[in-house]
Scaffold this motif. Structure first.
Motif, short mmCIF file in Angstrom:
data_model
loop_
_atom_site.label_atom_id
_atom_site.label_comp_id
_atom_site.label_asym_id
_atom_site.label_seq_id
_atom_site.Cartn_x
_atom_site.Cartn_y
_atom_site.Cartn_z
N PRO A 56 0.84 -0.87 0.31
CA PRO A 56 -0.32 -0.11 0.01
C PRO A 56 1.20 1.53 -0.01
N GLN A 57 0.20 2.53 -0.64
CA GLN A 57 1.20 3.68 -0.63
C GLN A 57 1.36 4.36 0.67
N SER A 58 0.14 3.57 1.40
CA SER A 58 0.54 4.20 3.16
C SER A 58 1.44 3.99 3.88
N TYR A 59 2.30 3.14 2.90
CA TYR A 59 3.87 2.46 4.02
C TYR A 59 4.18 3.79 3.88
N PHE A 60 4.00 4.75 2.76
CA PHE A 60 5.76 6.04 2.39
C PHE A 60 5.50 6.42 4.55
N LEU A 61 4.57 5.88 5.71
CA LEU A 61 5.29 6.51 6.69
C LEU A 61 6.21 5.87 7.12
N HIS A 62 6.81 4.44 6.45
CA HIS A 62 7.56 4.15 6.83
C HIS A 62 8.48 4.84 7.01
N PHE A 63 8.56 4.95 5.74
CA PHE A 63 9.96 6.14 4.92
C PHE A 63 10.41 7.34 6.31
N TYR A 64 9.31 7.76 6.70
CA TYR A 64 9.17 9.45 6.77
C TYR A 64 9.85 8.83 8.52
N ILE A 65 9.07 7.33 9.59
CA ILE A 65 10.15 7.45 10.64
C ILE A 65 11.06 6.95 10.71
N LEU A 137 17.86 21.84 8.27
CA LEU A 137 16.79 21.00 7.61
C LEU A 137 16.20 20.46 7.28
N MET A 138 16.65 19.30 7.07
CA MET A 138 16.47 17.81 6.66
C MET A 138 15.36 17.33 7.64
N GLU A 139 16.02 18.05 8.83
CA GLU A 139 14.87 17.62 9.80
C GLU A 139 13.21 17.79 10.21
N MET A 140 13.74 19.65 9.06
CA MET A 140 12.65 20.07 9.07
C MET A 140 11.15 19.73 8.33
N GLN A 141 12.83 18.88 7.22
CA GLN A 141 11.46 17.77 5.83
C GLN A 141 11.28 16.77 6.55
N VAL A 142 12.26 15.88 7.39
CA VAL A 142 11.63 14.86 7.14
C VAL A 142 10.19 14.83 8.40
N VAL A 143 9.97 15.29 9.73
CA VAL A 143 9.07 15.11 10.88
C VAL A 143 8.11 15.89 9.73
N ARG A 144 8.28 17.10 8.90
CA ARG A 144 6.84 17.55 8.09
C ARG A 144 6.54 16.35 7.56
N ARG A 145 7.04 15.75 6.68
CA ARG A 145 6.85 14.98 5.85
C ARG A 145 5.72 13.21 7.20
N LEU A 146 6.52 12.97 7.76
CA LEU A 146 5.84 12.44 9.14
C LEU A 146 4.25 12.61 9.39
N TYR A 147 4.64 13.81 9.65
CA TYR A 147 3.07 14.64 9.99
C TYR A 147 2.31 14.80 9.49
N GLU A 148 2.74 14.54 7.84
CA GLU A 148 2.09 14.20 6.74
C GLU A 148 1.14 13.46 6.52
N PHE A 235 15.90 26.14 0.51
CA PHE A 235 14.74 25.48 0.71
C PHE A 235 14.16 25.44 1.13
N ILE A 236 13.88 26.59 2.31
CA ILE A 236 12.12 26.62 2.82
C ILE A 236 11.65 27.19 2.13
N TRP A 237 11.38 27.76 0.76
CA TRP A 237 10.97 27.78 -0.33
C TRP A 237 10.12 27.17 -1.13
N GLY A 238 11.21 26.41 -1.10
CA GLY A 238 9.86 24.72 -2.12
C GLY A 238 10.08 23.88 -0.30
N TRP A 239 9.93 23.52 0.85
CA TRP A 239 9.73 23.22 1.65
C TRP A 239 8.14 23.78 1.73
N ILE A 240 8.21 25.31 1.96
CA ILE A 240 7.02 25.68 1.91
C ILE A 240 5.62 24.81 1.25
N HIS A 241 6.13 25.73 0.10
CA HIS A 241 5.35 25.58 -1.67
C HIS A 241 5.10 24.04 -1.18
N GLN A 242 5.37 22.82 -0.41
CA GLN A 242 5.27 21.38 -0.94
C GLN A 242 4.75 21.29 -0.42
#
Length: 343
Positions: A56-65, A137-148, A235-242
């Motif tokens: 299942p595509q929901s397994y994306f969650l495992h990536f961010y963990i 910066l990478m921490e901001m990304q993986v934490v946000r993706r985990l939240y999403e 990075f922040i520019w892309g982070w906000i838009h993503q």
């Protein structure tokens, strides 16, 4: 002494292999069609791929963990390493104590590295803090993706991804953070281990106690060269838009459910960068990784990571663009696949 000098070489080899794999899918051959099946996902494969080879595509969650765990460990290790460079007179096990001994004309420290120039050691000191900045910066990304993944995304019950893509995704979120600190990771880890085995961690914490005044932190931040700041801005520019783009996609899924479709259909996204490209969230990711390249001063390993991301997301974006055009007669023909005015 340079620890683990082979780490950047291994990581560079992995990203070169990934780039070659992505490039091979662009070749006009029957083999490329089979290769694409390994990393296409979601609406592009759920109707045709056998479930035995997909998850299942929901397994994306495992990536961010995995990403949060690995990156957080590296971030704390890098911060400890950079901090001990500053406070190294209190930690004799740190080879950089020589720098501070010279600066204060204190001859009580171990001088086995005394022949090293202060400028070289100072460069390492600033590189260590720039590594902390990039990992943050990478921490901001993986934490946000985990939240999403937990609170925002609404994956279709039928959307799947190939098992090979799932395995590589798990590996990716180990390799990507390592690539951001590949030139420092050996020394970061060994310095921490040395301090631990020399029983200096407790003494070091007692001596400098992570009690730096806030003005000292500000001084460190503003002494960084201008490249990390420019890269951080990208990075922040892309982070906000993503985040905006993922919210738009999730809202479409919610609307689809409210119509009784139970997340089995798809709608055309509008708003933000989706008004220009079909895969706006992929474009935002590329912008973020471009920011990381700039922030690291263009290190080879990070350049190769960025190139892989561009190839991988571009191939998926082109396939997504074709899918939209084939499924929706009123799909905006003015949209590009992933990069305005290029493709």
């Amino acid at each position: 002494m340079e620890y683990a000098p082979y780490v950047p070489l291994i990581l560079s080899g992995i990203w070169l292999f990934g780039i070659a794999f992505c490039f091979s899918t662009l070749l006009p051959s029957s083999l490329s069609l089979h290769l694409k099946a390994f990393y296409l996902r979601g609406k592009l494969i759920h109707s045709s791929s056998p479930s035995i080879f997909s998850v299942p595509q929901s397994y994306f969650l495992h990536f961010y963990i995995i990403g949060v765990v690995v990156n957080t460990v590296l971030l704390f290790t890098a911060t400890f390493y950079a901090y001990t460079l500053m406070a190294s007179p209190y930690l004799p096990c740190m080879q950089f104590s020589t720098l501070f001994g010279q600066l204060v004309h204190d001859t009580s420290f171990n001088t086995q590295f005394a022949k090293k120039s202060v400028s070289t050691l100072a460069k390492k000191f600033h590189l260590a803090w720039e590594t902390v900045f990039v990992l943050l910066l990478m921490e901001m990304q993986v934490v946000r993706r985990l939240y999403e993944s937990l609170c925002v995304s609404n994956f279709s019950g039928l959307a799947r991804m190939h098992i090979a893509a799932y395995i590589f995704g798990l590996m990716y979120y180990v390799l990507a953070p390592l690539s951001l600190c590949s030139s420092e990771v050996g020394e970061m880890v060994m310095s921490t281990i040395q301090c631990t085995f020399h029983n200096n961690v407790r003494q070091g914490a007692k001596n400098f106690g992570f009690d730096m005044q806030w003005l000292q932190w500000v001084e460190i931040i503003f002494k960084m060269v201008w490249l990390p700041w420019i890269g951080g801005a990208f990075f922040i520019w892309g982070w906000i838009h993503q985040y905006k783009c993922h919210t738009i996609l999730a809202s479409l899924r919610s609307k689809d459910k409210s119509k009784g479709n139970h997340a089995t259909g798809y709608m055309v996204p509008y708003g933000d960068w989706f008004d220009c490209v079909s895969s706006a969230h992929y474009l935002a990711e590329i912008v973020m990784y471009l920011g990381l390249v700039i922030a690291t001063g263009g290190q080879l390993t990070v350049w190769l990571l960025f190139t892989f991301v561009v190839f991988n997301l571009s191939v998926a974006a082109v396939e997504t663009h074709k899918w939209y055009l084939s499924k929706f007669e009123d799909y905006p023909r003015s949209r590009w696949a992933i990069c305005p005015f290029l493709f």
